[in-house]
Design a protein around this motif. Structure first.
Motif, mmCIF file in Angstrom:
data_model
loop_
_atom_site.group_PDB
_atom_site.id
_atom_site.type_symbol
_atom_site.label_atom_id
_atom_site.label_comp_id
_atom_site.label_asym_id
_atom_site.label_seq_id
_atom_site.Cartn_x
_atom_site.Cartn_y
_atom_site.Cartn_z
ATOM 1 N N LEU A 115 -51.349 0.028 32.520
ATOM 2 C CA LEU A 115 -51.456 0.419 31.099
ATOM 3 C C LEU A 115 -52.906 0.740 30.730
ATOM 4 O O LEU A 115 -53.347 1.660 29.910
ATOM 5 N N ARG A 153 -55.094 4.425 29.093
ATOM 6 C CA ARG A 153 -56.045 4.572 27.858
ATOM 7 C C ARG A 153 -57.247 4.803 28.162
ATOM 8 O O ARG A 153 -58.396 4.264 27.447
ATOM 9 N N GLY A 171 -56.786 8.903 26.201
ATOM 10 C CA GLY A 171 -55.154 8.745 25.910
ATOM 11 C C GLY A 171 -54.605 10.190 26.094
ATOM 12 O O GLY A 171 -53.565 10.028 26.333
ATOM 13 N N GLU A 173 -41.996 12.886 23.810
ATOM 14 C CA GLU A 173 -41.351 11.627 23.007
ATOM 15 C C GLU A 173 -40.039 11.597 23.532
ATOM 16 O O GLU A 173 -39.675 10.444 24.075
ATOM 17 N N LYS A 174 -39.367 12.470 23.575
ATOM 18 C CA LYS A 174 -37.959 12.440 23.939
ATOM 19 C C LYS A 174 -37.679 12.373 25.514
ATOM 20 O O LYS A 174 -36.920 11.453 26.057
ATOM 21 N N GLY A 176 -40.659 8.454 25.445
ATOM 22 C CA GLY A 176 -40.657 7.280 24.477
ATOM 23 C C GLY A 176 -41.985 7.395 23.942
ATOM 24 O O GLY A 176 -42.297 6.478 23.157
ATOM 25 N N ARG A 189 -45.407 9.907 22.502
ATOM 26 C CA ARG A 189 -45.698 11.304 22.317
ATOM 27 C C ARG A 189 -47.183 11.628 23.280
ATOM 28 O O ARG A 189 -47.400 12.870 23.285
ATOM 29 N N LEU A 190 -47.712 10.643 23.698
ATOM 30 C CA LEU A 190 -48.692 10.952 24.452
ATOM 31 C C LEU A 190 -48.681 10.596 26.160
ATOM 32 O O LEU A 190 -49.416 10.574 26.961
ATOM 33 N N VAL A 232 -36.461 10.823 14.428
ATOM 34 C CA VAL A 232 -37.287 10.548 15.652
ATOM 35 C C VAL A 232 -36.257 10.425 16.860
ATOM 36 O O VAL A 232 -35.147 9.481 16.646
ATOM 37 N N SER A 233 -36.886 10.532 18.024
ATOM 38 C CA SER A 233 -35.994 10.331 19.116
ATOM 39 C C SER A 233 -35.573 8.631 19.306
ATOM 40 O O SER A 233 -36.688 7.992 19.252
ATOM 41 N N GLY A 286 -35.528 7.115 21.806
ATOM 42 C CA GLY A 286 -36.102 6.226 22.757
ATOM 43 C C GLY A 286 -37.616 6.147 22.705
ATOM 44 O O GLY A 286 -38.155 5.418 23.326
ATOM 45 N N TYR A 287 -37.929 6.707 21.370
ATOM 46 C CA TYR A 287 -39.330 6.474 20.809
ATOM 47 C C TYR A 287 -39.925 4.945 20.728
ATOM 48 O O TYR A 287 -38.990 4.179 20.224
ATOM 49 N N ARG A 288 -40.834 4.476 21.400
ATOM 50 C CA ARG A 288 -41.097 3.097 21.405
ATOM 51 C C ARG A 288 -41.916 2.945 20.253
ATOM 52 O O ARG A 288 -43.275 3.092 20.222
ATOM 53 N N ILE A 333 -49.142 -2.924 22.100
ATOM 54 C CA ILE A 333 -49.368 -1.579 22.462
ATOM 55 C C ILE A 333 -48.157 -1.046 22.849
ATOM 56 O O ILE A 333 -47.989 -0.155 23.696
ATOM 57 N N CYS A 391 -45.969 -1.508 25.076
ATOM 58 C CA CYS A 391 -45.978 -1.044 26.470
ATOM 59 C C CYS A 391 -44.500 -1.331 27.330
ATOM 60 O O CYS A 391 -44.219 -0.763 28.279
ATOM 61 N N LYS A 439 -43.275 -3.957 28.202
ATOM 62 C CA LYS A 439 -43.251 -5.162 29.368
ATOM 63 C C LYS A 439 -42.233 -6.169 28.944
ATOM 64 O O LYS A 439 -41.604 -6.743 29.708
ATOM 65 N N GLY A 456 -56.393 8.909 21.727
ATOM 66 C CA GLY A 456 -55.149 8.902 21.268
ATOM 67 C C GLY A 456 -54.914 9.024 19.969
ATOM 68 O O GLY A 456 -54.151 9.797 19.277
ATOM 69 N N GLU A 491 -53.250 12.052 17.170
ATOM 70 C CA GLU A 491 -52.303 11.878 16.093
ATOM 71 C C GLU A 491 -53.056 12.236 14.786
ATOM 72 O O GLU A 491 -52.229 12.850 13.843
ATOM 73 N N CYS A 548 -49.738 2.372 18.629
ATOM 74 C CA CYS A 548 -50.765 2.627 20.237
ATOM 75 C C CYS A 548 -50.292 3.914 20.674
ATOM 76 O O CYS A 548 -49.552 3.834 21.793
ATOM 77 N N PRO A 549 -50.553 5.020 20.067
ATOM 78 C CA PRO A 549 -51.166 5.424 18.647
ATOM 79 C C PRO A 549 -50.111 5.581 17.530
ATOM 80 O O PRO A 549 -48.952 5.619 18.081
ATOM 81 N N ARG A 608 -47.913 7.072 14.893
ATOM 82 C CA ARG A 608 -47.478 8.332 14.850
ATOM 83 C C ARG A 608 -47.904 9.069 13.454
ATOM 84 O O ARG A 608 -48.000 8.090 12.600
ATOM 85 N N PRO A 609 -47.732 10.263 13.062
ATOM 86 C CA PRO A 609 -48.128 10.748 11.856
ATOM 87 C C PRO A 609 -47.615 10.015 10.593
ATOM 88 O O PRO A 609 -48.233 9.724 9.573
#
Lengths: 541, 268
Positions: A224, A228, A231, A305-306, A309, A311-312, B26-27, B29-31, B75, B77, B79, B148, B152, B243-244, B246-247
């Motif tokens: 992780l 970072r 990014g 993203e799709k 999950g 965007r980065l 927004v999709s 699956g977006y975290r 963040i 992640c 986990k 990151g 954005e 993290c980060p 989104r807009p």
């Protein structure tokens, strides 16, 4: 085999004192003492035709009572082999010999070692601090006895910039806080009229102690952290880290995992190249082009993203494989979206290519010479833009790249010759980097499609990597959109990281900007900077 | 001209988000943020959960059996969800910004900020107008971010999000700014620069901390090289987690900062 041939070469020159050992499949480690290490490095560099890829210092006083230095060299034409020249000095010593006499690009590494380990490169002409600003002597973060939580009082900042004096010479300090939405760094321009006659960069404002931090974290969290480092290079850096650990474990990751890494790495390349091209268009004052390219970048980030999950593209890699399982639906979506992106990009590119006012700004701006590029050991698009044909994906194939047809220029002798001629023509200006990035975007789309076509469907996406033996180590590498990323990992006790040395492409490439801007005007600086696409965070760690 | 050419981005057409429902897509699956299933708290193994989280975002009050998550540290992640998939879910809506650090700690899923980008933007425009009678000038300061958050923030200016239509623009100097948008854990090396930038910004000024690093130090924490959140150096008005972020999350945070200023003005 060729590897023993190299061994013979080295033995012939240095006698029996120098031992060689082949580990991890493609790393030839050569052990020399501190007296002849510099000559050995010089030999590998000039006689074996290798580039200096990294200098790793490691506090192994707890293991052997020594500070150990590893100089990593890489072959770049046709042979997937690394040379790691290793020597050590006693834990009580404070000096090590400098390599800058033969290889100028070693200077930054030696200054880094001086800051982080308190060891002095004897004979080096530049011993100014690098990573740590206003930092009193006696505190060396990468020594094992330095506690990461230590708060060190700021000392007086007396950084010495090169003084340029003379009639009409004017000094312009810029940064660390910049005018745009960009990372921090300081630039000291000396100008005569409008022309830049000297530029000195002072960076490392975003130094966050990443290498030290990695030593305190569980191994899976370091993945992780590696995302970072920078990014926008998350896949490249985490791939390099994971590969190093997998090499140590002698684990072979499932094909699908390797394919997923390649797909995500190329997606990362596309969205970042689009961002750079958009930035160039903005800096040249051409908003129309920038807007179109930014739309494409946003399309790509939505696709990221799709797919992942994030965007980065955070959260793609894990040790032993990947975290995302690409389904048939993903596959279709990625193919169709990148295809339409490719079509749109072609139109925008053709449009920009014909705008003479835009092209004129890029042409002969920020020109670097092949000699400088080789001397500074630069990598990535910047190196390729002067005809130095280095690309880790080709030179040291990893992930799924071995099964991709990357070197199509070499199919026939005619193609090869044609490509050689094309390389000669590249003149290292902002325009050549612009065109190269555009070509790479199209090439990346092709690689994604090629990989997706062969995607293994019913395969696991990761394999178990068991507990690792302490003090084993390996190199991990990848080609980010900025160029070669070279990591080195040594395992510690209880499956921790003993030392994580990170070197991103930006660390190699930052110095070239000081050459690239010479004789350009100050107003061209943003354009030159953007065309080189350098990361501050990836450099500062 | 084929049909597909008609939809080319080279033609005159509007790509900017117009229809409020567009951006809610927004999709899945977006975290976006961690959500706790509070009816499952009984199965918690807190020690393990805390050990799993790289930024130690969770807190558990044994007495009241209440589990909470600090979005300012998280963040996303994934986990924790992998560890206990029934207790923890990751939702695609983002964790909203807050006027104080305590507001980032969420023990219940309150379903905030599910409004679209466009709706948020229109509200923002009105409020900026009420407060300043002109547009809002933002100076972005990177205090050691990984870039990151910058990616954005830059996206806010692209034709899709086009933040300028809400009367917000980014300026080149702190002396022209009403609001500082600060990213990064503040590295030690940026401490002085950040402080000076803050001092150079004319009053009345707003400071918005962007991203987990600026809110709490994030994954970089509080070490020899970092300061563990920008509020250790400058006063912060609003914290935007992510993290980060989104807009949409960014614009929500900026809106909140304006709100705070409006509230202060009406109290005078």
């Amino acid at each position: 085999m060729e590897l023993s041939e190299y061994g013979l070469d080295i033995a012939a020159k240095f006698g029996e004192d120098v031992k060689t050992e082949l580990i991890n499949g493609n790393e030839i480690h050569i052990f020399a003492d501190a007296d002849n290490i510099i000559e050995l490095c010089h030999f590998i560099h000039s006689n074996l035709g290798c580039r200096l890829l990294s200098v790793i210092c490691n506090d192994e006083r707890q293991i052997s009572g020594m500070f150990v230095f590893r100089y990593v060299f890489g072959k770049e034409s046709g042979e997937d082999v690394f040379f790691v020249a290793t020597s050590s000095i006693d834990g009580k010593d404070i000096c090590f010999p400098t390599l800058t006499r033969y290889i100028p690009s070693a200077s930054l590494y030696e200054r880094e070692i001086k800051d982080m380990f308190g060891l002095i490169p004897k004979g080096s002409s530049d011993q100014r601090p690098l990573l740590l600003h206003s930092w009193p002597e006696g505190n060396y973060p990468l020594r094992k006895d330095f506690d990461i939580k230590t708060k060190v009082q700021k000392s007086k900042d007396e950084y010495q910039f090169l003084k340029v004096a003379g009639d009409g010479v004017c000094e312009i300090p810029v940064g660390p806080v910049h005018a745009g939405i960009i990372e921090p760094g300081h630039f000291r321009f000396s100008t005569l009229g409008e022309s830049i006659i000297n530029l000195e960069t002072r960076l490392f404002y975003t130094h966050k102690g990443v290498e030290k931090l990695a030593e305190q974290m569980p191994m899976e969290d370091v993945v992780l952290l590696s995302e970072r480092i920078a990014g926008d290079e998350s896949v490249a850096n985490s791939t390099a880290l994971c590969q190093a650990i997998e090499k140590i474990a002698k684990a072979k990751i499932p094909t699908k995992a390797a394919q997923t890494r390649t797909i995500c790495a190329e997606m990362e390349r596309i969205y970042n190249h689009l961002g750079t091209l958009a930035g160039l268009s903005t800096d040249a004052g051409f908003a129309f082009g920038a807007a179109r390219l930014n739309i494409l970048k946003e399309m790509m980030m939505n696709l990221n993203e799709k797919t992942s999950g994030s965007r980065l593209l955070f959260g793609v890699n894990r040790i032993g494989g990947v975290k995302i399982d690409l389904t048939d639906a993903n596959k279709k979506m990625i193919i169709s979206e990148t295809e339409s992106l490719g079509n749109e990009f072609y139109k925008v590119f053709e449009f920009l290519r014909k705008k003479s006012s835009f092209i004129d700004r890029l042409k002969n701006t920020g020109t670097i010479t092949k000699e400088d590029a080789a001397g500074f050991g630069i990598v990535g698009v910047a190196a390729r833009s002067v005809g130095i044909d280095v690309d880790t994906r080709k030179d040291h194939p990893y992930a799924n790249y071995p099964s991709l047809h990357l070197d199509k220029h070499h199919d026939t002798p005619y193609h090869k010759m044609k490509y050689e001629v094309e390389l000669q023509k590249r003149n290292g200006d902002a325009l050549s980097r612009f065109v190269l990035r555009a070509e790479e975007i199209q090439n990346s789309i092709m690689l994604i499609h090629q990989t997706l076509r062969d995607l293994e469907n019913e395969q696991p996406i990761w394999c178990d990597v068991g507990p690792l033996e302490p003090h084993l180590h390996a190199l991990g590498y990848s080609e980010s959109h900025r160029g070669q990323t070279m990591h080195w990992v040594m395992i510690g006790k209880n499956n921790s990281i003993y030392r994580y040395k990170i070197r991103t492409a930006s660390f190699c490439n930052w110095k070239i900007i000081e050459q690239a801007v010479l004789n350009d005007i100050v107003a061209d600086f943003p354009l030159v900077n953007k065309s080189l696409d350098l990361s501050y965070s990836g450099n500062d760690l | 001209m084929t049909n597909s050419d008609k939809n080319s981005i080279m033609d005159d057409k509007i790509v900017t988000v117009q229809n409020p429902t567009d951006m809610t897509g927004v999709s899945s699956g977006y975290r976006g943020k961690v959500v706790i299933a509070h009816d499952k708290v009984s199965e918690i193994d807190f020690e393990n959960l805390d050990k799993t989280c790289p930024t130690h975002s969770f807190d558990f009050d044994k007495k009241s059996q209440a589990l909470s998550v600090d979005h300012g540290k998280c963040i996303t992640c994934d986990k924790c969800r992998v560890l206990s998939p029934t207790l923890i879910k990751i939702k695609s809506n983002f964790a909203p910004a807050s006027k104080n650090k305590a507001g980032l700690v969420e023990s219940f899923d309150v379903g905030t900020a599910e409004r679209s980008y466009d709706e948020l933007g229109k509200e923002l425009k009105e409020k900026i107008h009420n407060l300043y009678g002109r547009s809002l000038a933002i100076r972005e300061v990177d205090a050691g971010s990984c870039n990151g958050c910058e990616v954005e923030i830059t996206a806010l200016n692209n034709p899709i999000y086009d933040i300028e239509r809400f009367g917000i623009h980014f300026v080149a100097s702190p002396r022209h700014a009403d609001l500082l948008l600060v990213t990064g854990p503040s590295s030690r090396n940026m401490e002085i620069a950040l402080k000076r930038t803050y001092d150079a910004t004319p009053n009345p000024k707003l400071v918005v901390a962007v991203g987990a690093c600026a809110c709490s130090g994030g994954i970089f924490g509080d070490t020899y090289a970092t300061t563990g959140g920008i509020d250790r150096i400058v006063p912060v008005d609003v914290y935007i987690p992510g993290c980060p972020p989104r807009p949409q999350a960014l614009i929500y945070g900026i809106l909140l900062a304006i709100d705070k200023k409006l509230a202060a003005k009406s109290n005078l």
